[in-house]
Structures are given as structure tokens and as C-alpha cells.
Scaffold this motif. Sequence first.
Motif, PDB file in Angstrom:
ATOM      1  N   CYS A   1       7.499   5.385   7.202  1.00  0.00           N
ATOM      2  CA  CYS A   1       8.091   4.148   7.451  1.00  0.00           C
ATOM      3  C   CYS A   1       8.891   3.468   6.750  1.00  0.00           C
ATOM      4  O   CYS A   1       9.246   2.053   6.865  1.00  0.00           O
ATOM      5  N   GLY A   2       9.408   4.216   5.912  1.00  0.00           N
ATOM      6  CA  GLY A   2      10.518   3.305   5.035  1.00  0.00           C
ATOM      7  C   GLY A   2      10.164   3.033   3.440  1.00  0.00           C
ATOM      8  O   GLY A   2      11.169   2.416   2.931  1.00  0.00           O
ATOM      9  N   ALA A   3       8.830   3.137   3.295  1.00  0.00           N
ATOM     10  CA  ALA A   3       8.555   2.596   2.025  1.00  0.00           C
ATOM     11  C   ALA A   3       8.917   3.553   0.875  1.00  0.00           C
ATOM     12  O   ALA A   3       9.194   4.880   1.119  1.00  0.00           O
ATOM     13  N   CYS A   4       9.336   3.102  -0.386  1.00  0.00           N
ATOM     14  CA  CYS A   4       9.536   3.730  -1.280  1.00  0.00           C
ATOM     15  C   CYS A   4       8.350   4.009  -2.444  1.00  0.00           C
ATOM     16  O   CYS A   4       8.276   3.087  -3.106  1.00  0.00           O
ATOM     17  N   ILE A   5       7.651   5.170  -2.125  1.00  0.00           N
ATOM     18  CA  ILE A   5       6.339   5.381  -2.717  1.00  0.00           C
ATOM     19  C   ILE A   5       6.356   6.940  -3.111  1.00  0.00           C
ATOM     20  O   ILE A   5       6.706   7.636  -2.728  1.00  0.00           O
ATOM     21  N   GLU A   6       5.652   6.976  -4.474  1.00  0.00           N
ATOM     22  CA  GLU A   6       5.771   8.381  -4.740  1.00  0.00           C
ATOM     23  C   GLU A   6       4.495   8.615  -5.635  1.00  0.00           C
ATOM     24  O   GLU A   6       3.972   7.622  -6.251  1.00  0.00           O
ATOM     25  N   ARG A   7       3.736   9.883  -5.619  1.00  0.00           N
ATOM     26  CA  ARG A   7       2.543  10.080  -6.457  1.00  0.00           C
ATOM     27  C   ARG A   7       2.946  10.757  -7.679  1.00  0.00           C
ATOM     28  O   ARG A   7       3.686  11.869  -7.553  1.00  0.00           O
ATOM     29  N   ILE A   8       2.683  10.179  -8.671  1.00  0.00           N
ATOM     30  CA  ILE A   8       3.024  11.052  -9.988  1.00  0.00           C
ATOM     31  C   ILE A   8       1.632  11.740 -10.298  1.00  0.00           C
ATOM     32  O   ILE A   8       0.626  11.018 -10.686  1.00  0.00           O
ATOM     33  N   PRO A   9       1.829  13.139 -10.331  1.00  0.00           N
ATOM     34  CA  PRO A   9       0.512  13.814 -10.643  1.00  0.00           C
ATOM     35  C   PRO A   9      -0.052  13.418 -12.332  1.00  0.00           C
ATOM     36  O   PRO A   9       0.951  13.291 -13.077  1.00  0.00           O
ATOM     37  N   ALA A  10      -1.382  13.846 -12.342  1.00  0.00           N
ATOM     38  CA  ALA A  10      -1.695  13.538 -13.887  1.00  0.00           C
ATOM     39  C   ALA A  10      -0.823  14.692 -14.676  1.00  0.00           C
ATOM     40  O   ALA A  10      -0.542  15.605 -14.353  1.00  0.00           O
ATOM     41  N   GLU A  11      -0.865  14.217 -16.095  1.00  0.00           N
ATOM     42  CA  GLU A  11      -0.217  15.013 -17.072  1.00  0.00           C
ATOM     43  C   GLU A  11      -1.156  16.011 -17.330  1.00  0.00           C
ATOM     44  O   GLU A  11      -2.159  15.905 -17.504  1.00  0.00           O
TER      45      GLU A  11
ATOM     46  N   MET B   1      -5.317  11.649 -14.439  1.00  0.00           N
ATOM     47  CA  MET B   1      -5.403  11.001 -13.099  1.00  0.00           C
ATOM     48  C   MET B   1      -4.101  10.704 -12.470  1.00  0.00           C
ATOM     49  O   MET B   1      -3.299  10.234 -13.115  1.00  0.00           O
ATOM     50  N   ASP B   2      -4.057  11.178 -11.309  1.00  0.00           N
ATOM     51  CA  ASP B   2      -2.758  10.778 -10.429  1.00  0.00           C
ATOM     52  C   ASP B   2      -2.458   9.265 -10.388  1.00  0.00           C
ATOM     53  O   ASP B   2      -3.347   8.613 -10.418  1.00  0.00           O
ATOM     54  N   ARG B   3      -1.235   8.738 -10.291  1.00  0.00           N
ATOM     55  CA  ARG B   3      -0.663   7.388 -10.184  1.00  0.00           C
ATOM     56  C   ARG B   3       0.058   7.409  -9.031  1.00  0.00           C
ATOM     57  O   ARG B   3       0.681   8.424  -8.386  1.00  0.00           O
ATOM     58  N   LEU B   4       0.419   5.961  -8.519  1.00  0.00           N
ATOM     59  CA  LEU B   4       1.395   5.842  -7.500  1.00  0.00           C
ATOM     60  C   LEU B   4       2.492   4.940  -8.105  1.00  0.00           C
ATOM     61  O   LEU B   4       2.049   4.109  -8.764  1.00  0.00           O
ATOM     62  N   ARG B   5       3.617   5.412  -7.732  1.00  0.00           N
ATOM     63  CA  ARG B   5       4.746   4.623  -8.160  1.00  0.00           C
ATOM     64  C   ARG B   5       5.694   3.814  -6.996  1.00  0.00           C
ATOM     65  O   ARG B   5       5.824   4.729  -6.150  1.00  0.00           O
ATOM     66  N   LEU B   6       5.651   2.378  -7.001  1.00  0.00           N
ATOM     67  CA  LEU B   6       6.515   2.079  -5.690  1.00  0.00           C
ATOM     68  C   LEU B   6       7.601   1.264  -6.312  1.00  0.00           C
ATOM     69  O   LEU B   6       7.631   0.476  -7.190  1.00  0.00           O
ATOM     70  N   GLN B   7       8.785   1.261  -5.412  1.00  0.00           N
ATOM     71  CA  GLN B   7       9.751   0.124  -5.381  1.00  0.00           C
ATOM     72  C   GLN B   7       9.815  -0.640  -4.428  1.00  0.00           C
ATOM     73  O   GLN B   7       9.652  -0.166  -3.235  1.00  0.00           O
ATOM     74  N   GLY B   8       9.531  -1.959  -4.787  1.00  0.00           N
ATOM     75  CA  GLY B   8       9.090  -2.876  -3.345  1.00  0.00           C
ATOM     76  C   GLY B   8      10.657  -3.330  -2.859  1.00  0.00           C
ATOM     77  O   GLY B   8      11.722  -3.035  -3.256  1.00  0.00           O
ATOM     78  N   GLY B   9      10.286  -3.847  -1.886  1.00  0.00           N
ATOM     79  CA  GLY B   9      11.021  -4.731  -1.126  1.00  0.00           C
ATOM     80  C   GLY B   9      11.985  -3.895   0.128  1.00  0.00           C
ATOM     81  O   GLY B   9      13.090  -4.320   0.792  1.00  0.00           O
ATOM     82  N   HIS B  10      11.200  -2.868   0.703  1.00  0.00           N
ATOM     83  CA  HIS B  10      11.602  -2.098   1.927  1.00  0.00           C
ATOM     84  C   HIS B  10      10.732  -2.484   3.096  1.00  0.00           C
ATOM     85  O   HIS B  10       9.249  -2.321   3.075  1.00  0.00           O
ATOM     86  N   ALA B  11      11.454  -3.266   4.056  1.00  0.00           N
ATOM     87  CA  ALA B  11      10.569  -3.447   5.259  1.00  0.00           C
ATOM     88  C   ALA B  11      10.175  -2.151   5.891  1.00  0.00           C
ATOM     89  O   ALA B  11      10.722  -1.295   6.111  1.00  0.00           O
ATOM     90  N   LEU B  12       8.632  -2.109   6.466  1.00  0.00           N
ATOM     91  CA  LEU B  12       8.265  -1.001   7.121  1.00  0.00           C
ATOM     92  C   LEU B  12       8.591  -0.918   8.403  1.00  0.00           C
ATOM     93  O   LEU B  12       8.341  -2.017   9.322  1.00  0.00           O
TER      94      LEU B  12
ATOM     95  N   GLU C   1       9.576  -2.354 -10.020  1.00  0.00           N
ATOM     96  CA  GLU C   1       8.663  -1.060  -9.877  1.00  0.00           C
ATOM     97  C   GLU C   1       7.203  -1.394 -10.143  1.00  0.00           C
ATOM     98  O   GLU C   1       6.750  -2.212 -10.919  1.00  0.00           O
ATOM     99  N   THR C   2       6.200  -0.806  -9.419  1.00  0.00           N
ATOM    100  CA  THR C   2       4.786  -0.965  -9.734  1.00  0.00           C
ATOM    101  C   THR C   2       4.205   0.401  -9.764  1.00  0.00           C
ATOM    102  O   THR C   2       4.473   1.290  -8.974  1.00  0.00           O
ATOM    103  N   ILE C   3       3.436   0.507 -10.695  1.00  0.00           N
ATOM    104  CA  ILE C   3       2.446   1.870 -11.120  1.00  0.00           C
ATOM    105  C   ILE C   3       1.209   1.468 -10.904  1.00  0.00           C
ATOM    106  O   ILE C   3       0.747   0.502 -11.635  1.00  0.00           O
ATOM    107  N   ILE C   4       0.419   2.215  -9.897  1.00  0.00           N
ATOM    108  CA  ILE C   4      -0.832   1.903  -9.663  1.00  0.00           C
ATOM    109  C   ILE C   4      -1.706   3.088 -10.300  1.00  0.00           C
ATOM    110  O   ILE C   4      -1.514   4.438  -9.918  1.00  0.00           O
ATOM    111  N   ASN C   5      -2.632   2.813 -11.422  1.00  0.00           N
ATOM    112  CA  ASN C   5      -3.400   3.653 -12.026  1.00  0.00           C
ATOM    113  C   ASN C   5      -4.736   3.724 -11.163  1.00  0.00           C
ATOM    114  O   ASN C   5      -5.307   2.980 -10.482  1.00  0.00           O
ATOM    115  N   ARG C   6      -5.461   4.988 -11.297  1.00  0.00           N
ATOM    116  CA  ARG C   6      -6.693   5.173 -10.907  1.00  0.00           C
ATOM    117  C   ARG C   6      -6.729   5.366  -9.472  1.00  0.00           C
ATOM    118  O   ARG C   6      -7.688   4.685  -8.722  1.00  0.00           O
TER     119      ARG C   6
END
Length: 421
Positions: A411-421, A1-12, A388-393
Motif C-alpha cells: 500500500c506504499g509504506a516504506c518499511i523494511e525488516r532488518i534481520p537479527a545480526e 532479534m529482528d527489527r523494523l525500519r520505517l521512513q515516515g510520510g507516505h500515504a497508504l 526514520e523509526t527503528i522498532i526493536n523487539r
Amino acid sequence: MDRLRLQGGHALHGTVPISGAKNAALPVMAACLLTDKTLSLENIPNLTDIRAMLALLEALGVDCHADLTAHRLHLSARFVKNVTASYDLVRKMRASILVLGPLVARHGKARVSLPGGCAIGVRPVDLHLKGLEALGASITLEDGYICAEAPKGLIGGTVTFPVVTVTGTENILMAAVLARGTTILVNAALEPEIVDLAECLNAMGAKITGHGTFTITIEGVPVLKGTHHAIIPDRIEAGTYALAAMMTHGNLILKGRHLGQLLPSVFATFSQIGAHIDQKEDQVTLSSSMLRACDITTEPFPGYPTDLQAQVMTVLSLAQGSSIIRETIWENRFMHVAELTRMGADISVHGLTAVVRGVSELQGAPVMATDLRASFSLVLAGLMAKGETIINRIYHLDRGYEAVQDKLTACGACIERIPAE
Ligand code: UD1
């Protein structure tokens, strides 16, 4: 299942195009079953729930031409070959129950799997069934399926809803448009998605008045024609991005028709929390420099929506002071609390009430999305959390938010989708 990885602290900062409303598109799509002519739809969001409804309509025999990247659909229910909505299709998307009213109205029978419970609560459909019975349908429950029959057609009647039900109002509204005589829906839902459905049905030749009020009157007509209809913008998506601007102390322009009218109490609540809001006809600009505590109770429209409860809780977890949030629509809609707490939020739950004590910061963590709106509450937390926050499911997110990472990245967020392995 894909996950999201975020690095916080960026104003949008930037512009977010608001997609068409999923909760308006699904009932309007089901309305294609009411006519043998083509229903052409625009501004359909590209979401898995829309694809689930297309799969269901195709299984019933509807000729579906979909270009979801262009947000367009052409639906033609000329030959309905089957009136059964199977358990497999219904369990994937509870809004499948919306084919019940149209199938009975035009074909005199329907067999739709009972949806059963889901993560946020029991989600009964008894009022849909009582409403159809009031219009002359006979209903039996067999092997987990609702079997509804009205071989000689439905007959207009008065349906009084003891509680406000959005999907129930939509189902009975669609059933009544082809019934003989007049139907009156008392204590109908006022949601803008109901108004959108009624307007589409009227463009198809239905005679509906009073939509957007507690009493909807429907004069039945023998047949409906095709039409062309553009779905309203998604007020929940707009409210969610508004909260993203507030959460990150950024500044976002939300593009969509009449967003202010779609979110009256929501923008009033966001102002209380500290948002600066500038509303124009087809866009809203939103920013915030500080967050204040605020007490919120979820209610049917025009009150504060249950679908924005999880997201505002995340924002209030960083506000100055303590907030009280009461959930009055669903009995199990605080599942995000445990995940937010793992990120450092100070929230306690007492039955249907949550007390949110503002903290100075959240910390990134691996977390689990539990339902559609709760998923975005975790995205909001990740946008502002330290590290870093990783959101599963995140398949929940794909059901109801179009192109989340594209819209946020723009809008400046640091967010990336990590495909399922
Ligand atoms: C509800 C929300 C809607 C939200 C959606 C997904 C309201 C009024 N409705 O719509 O805003 O988008 O969830 O989160 O806010 N009920 C019955 N019997 C029925 C139907 C409903 O008792 O036959 C009760 C439900 O248990 C619930 C309330 O009525 O407490 C509202 O349900 P309903 O509006 O039908 O649910 P949805 O249409 O899914």
C-alpha cells in the motif's frame, strides 16, 4: 532479534486482505480435543501464536497437519497421550489455558500450568476454575499447575461470571458441550470470536443456543464429530489497518466478510475522529483527510476493544485537540506511551486514564515494542513520523499480525525488516 525500519510520510493507498482472527482460531483449535474425529479449519492466520498452539496440541498427542501458507489445518485428537500443558508451552502463549476445559470434558482430567502475569497485567484465571468447579470438576493447584479432575464426567450447571471474560467463557463453553445435562452461562462474553467458536462446536454436534447474548445455554451431548470450519476475519487487524489509513491520510480497502458487523462501535468512533467509511458486505473502504480529538473508553464487545487502544492513541496524538482514553480491561496497558512520547507525542497518564494532546508532527526514533498491540501503535507512529523509526523487539508483532511488512509495502509504506545480526 529482528527489527523494523520505517521512513515516515507516505500515504497508504490500496487493498489489505484481512487475515483470519487469531483470537477465534486459538479456541477453535483447542476444540479439536473434544472429538476423536478430524477438525478441518480454513482461514487460519500464519502467526507464531498459531504455531505455539500447534506445538501444544502436538505435545498432547493431536495429529496436526498444517499448511499455514494456505491457511489450512487438519487436527485429529484420536489418541490423546498426555493431559499436561507444560509451563514452557503455556508461558509462551497464555491462550494455552484454552485446552483446560476440553481436556477435562473429554478425558476427565487435565494438568495445565498456571499462566502467571504478563506485560499488560495480572491476567487471572480464577473464573475459569470456578466455572469448572460449578460443572463438578475438582481443582487443586500443585507446583504451579492447575490439576482438574472429573473422573465420572462433568455435570451441567449454572455458571455466573461476575466480570465479562472472553477466554473464561470459551473454556467453560467447551467444557459444557460434553457435560451431562444443561449448562447456563450467565453474563457470558458477547465477542464475535465466541460466536465463531459456538458455531464450530454446533457444526461438531454440540447443542448451544444464545451465543452472542449474555446468556448461553448448552445441552450436553455424549460425543462430538468432526467438521469443516472457516475462521472469521480478524476485527482487530482490520481496525488497525483502518487506523493506518487515517493516520497517513490515505485510502485503504479492507477485504473481509462482514467487517462492519465485527466492528460496530469502532467504526462509529473512527467516524468521529474524521474517517470516511464505506461499508459493503465483504469490504470496507476507509479514508480520512483530518483527525479530530475523541474520548474513548475500552469495554467488552460491542464496546471499543482494549486491543485497539494503543493504536488509536497514536492516531489521536496527531489529532486536533485533546482526547481522553480510559482503559478498563487491563491495568498495565499504557506501556506504549513512553515510546510515543520519545517520538514527540504529548501524552500524560493518570492511573487508567491517558490524556492525549494532539501535536502537529511526530519524529522518527529508535523505539521498543512492549506487547502485541503496542507494537503496531509504534508502526503507525513510524508511518507518519518525520525521518526514520527503528522498532526493536518485533517478535510481539509476529504473534498477532500476519505479513505486516508485505501488507504495508503493497500500500506504499516504506518499511523494511532488518534481520537479527
Ligand atoms: C481480554 C479482552 C479481549 C482481548 C484480550 C487480549 C475483554 C473483555 N477481553 O481477553 O478483548 O482480546 O484480553 O488483550 O475485553 N478476569 C478475572 N478472572 C478470570 C478471567 C478474567 O478477573 O478468571 C478479568 C481480567 O483480569 C480482566 C477481565 O476479566 O480484567 C477480562 O479478562 P478476559 O476477557 O478473560 O481476558 P482475555 O480473554 O485475555
